[in-house]
Design a protein around this motif. Structure first.
Motif, short mmCIF file in Angstrom:
data_model
loop_
_atom_site.label_atom_id
_atom_site.label_comp_id
_atom_site.label_asym_id
_atom_site.label_seq_id
_atom_site.Cartn_x
_atom_site.Cartn_y
_atom_site.Cartn_z
N TYR A 83 0.85 -1.19 0.00
CA TYR A 83 0.00 0.00 0.00
C TYR A 83 0.88 1.25 0.00
N TYR A 84 0.56 2.15 -0.90
CA TYR A 84 1.33 3.38 -1.08
C TYR A 84 0.46 4.60 -0.80
N CYS A 85 1.08 5.55 -0.16
CA CYS A 85 0.47 6.85 0.05
C CYS A 85 1.01 7.80 -1.02
N ALA A 86 0.17 8.71 -1.50
CA ALA A 86 0.60 9.64 -2.54
C ALA A 86 -0.02 11.01 -2.30
N ALA A 87 0.71 12.04 -2.71
CA ALA A 87 0.26 13.43 -2.57
C ALA A 87 0.19 14.10 -3.93
N ARG A 88 -0.84 14.87 -4.10
CA ARG A 88 -1.04 15.58 -5.38
C ARG A 88 -1.08 17.07 -5.10
N MET A 89 -0.29 17.83 -5.86
CA MET A 89 -0.20 19.27 -5.65
C MET A 89 -1.43 19.96 -6.19
N SER A 90 -2.55 19.64 -5.59
CA SER A 90 -3.82 20.20 -5.97
C SER A 90 -4.78 19.99 -4.81
N GLN A 91 -5.74 20.87 -4.69
CA GLN A 91 -6.75 20.69 -3.65
C GLN A 91 -7.76 19.62 -4.04
N VAL A 92 -7.75 19.29 -5.32
CA VAL A 92 -8.73 18.35 -5.86
C VAL A 92 -8.04 17.03 -6.16
N TYR A 93 -8.65 15.94 -5.77
CA TYR A 93 -8.04 14.64 -6.04
C TYR A 93 -8.31 14.20 -7.47
N THR A 94 -7.58 13.19 -7.87
CA THR A 94 -7.84 12.53 -9.14
C THR A 94 -7.86 11.04 -8.90
N THR A 95 -8.57 10.33 -9.74
CA THR A 95 -8.64 8.87 -9.59
C THR A 95 -7.63 8.17 -10.48
N THR A 96 -6.76 8.95 -11.09
CA THR A 96 -5.69 8.36 -11.90
C THR A 96 -4.43 8.24 -11.04
N LEU A 97 -3.32 7.85 -11.66
CA LEU A 97 -2.05 7.76 -10.95
C LEU A 97 -1.29 9.09 -10.97
N ASP A 98 -1.94 10.15 -11.37
CA ASP A 98 -1.31 11.45 -11.54
C ASP A 98 -1.12 12.16 -10.20
N TYR A 99 -0.22 11.60 -9.39
CA TYR A 99 0.16 12.18 -8.11
C TYR A 99 1.64 12.53 -8.16
N ASP A 100 2.02 13.53 -7.40
CA ASP A 100 3.36 14.10 -7.53
C ASP A 100 4.39 13.47 -6.60
N TYR A 101 3.97 12.98 -5.47
CA TYR A 101 4.89 12.39 -4.50
C TYR A 101 4.33 11.06 -4.01
N TRP A 102 5.26 10.13 -3.78
CA TRP A 102 4.88 8.78 -3.37
C TRP A 102 5.72 8.34 -2.19
N GLY A 103 5.09 7.57 -1.29
CA GLY A 103 5.84 6.94 -0.22
C GLY A 103 6.50 5.66 -0.70
N GLN A 104 7.19 5.01 0.23
CA GLN A 104 7.93 3.79 -0.13
C GLN A 104 7.06 2.54 -0.05
N GLY A 105 5.90 2.65 0.56
CA GLY A 105 4.97 1.54 0.62
C GLY A 105 5.06 0.76 1.92
N THR A 106 3.95 0.14 2.28
CA THR A 106 3.90 -0.75 3.45
C THR A 106 3.12 -2.00 3.07
N GLN A 107 3.65 -3.15 3.46
CA GLN A 107 3.06 -4.43 3.07
C GLN A 107 1.86 -4.77 3.96
N VAL A 108 0.78 -5.15 3.32
CA VAL A 108 -0.40 -5.68 4.01
C VAL A 108 -0.63 -7.09 3.48
N THR A 109 -0.66 -8.05 4.38
CA THR A 109 -0.90 -9.44 4.01
C THR A 109 -2.10 -9.96 4.79
N VAL A 110 -3.08 -10.47 4.06
CA VAL A 110 -4.29 -10.99 4.68
C VAL A 110 -4.33 -12.49 4.45
#
Length: 123
Positions: A94-121
């Motif tokens: 699971y990755y967190c991402a930030a977009r330099m906009s007040q409005v979100y998008t449902t695409t991958l068009d985000y400007d910054y990404w975290g390194q991710g954290t594993q979730v296993t179910v």
């Protein structure tokens, strides 16, 4: 520049819950739309949930709607993903991402990404 650090992942049994956190650096966190994405084994990265800059608007993928909740605390520069009723198919990084906009998008068009954290179910 914004740095994002995810935490809260782990191993959980089906039906269980986890809460992911994403801590952001930078003074302008409250100006960014934020999103959670995931990438399962052999799969493409996909949107899980997004939230607007003040948290007034959210979007969820159909696969998690009613089970996951995205929220943010701008005073703490943190965005959360509460995951309930987890299923084996939720297993992913699971990755967190930030977009330099007040409005979100449902695409991958985000400007910054975290390194991710594993979730296993487990089933």
């Amino acid at each position: 520049q914004v740095q994002l650090v995810e935490s809260g992942g782990g191993l959980v049994q089906a039906g269980g819950s986890l809460r992911l956190s994403c801590a952001a650096s930078g003074r302008t966190f409250s100006s960014y739309a934020m999103g959670w994405f995931r990438q399962g084994p052999g799969k493409e990265r996909e949107l899980v949930a997004t939230i607007s800059w003040r948290g007034g608007s959210t979007y969820y993928a159909d696969s998690v709607k009613g089970r996951f909740t995205i929220s943010r605390d701008n005073a703490k520069n943190t965005v959360y993903l509460q995951m309930n009723s987890l299923k084996p198919e939720d297993t992913a990084v699971y990755y967190c991402a930030a977009r330099m906009s007040q409005v979100y998008t449902t695409t991958l068009d985000y400007d910054y990404w975290g390194q991710g954290t594993q979730v296993t179910v487990s089933s």
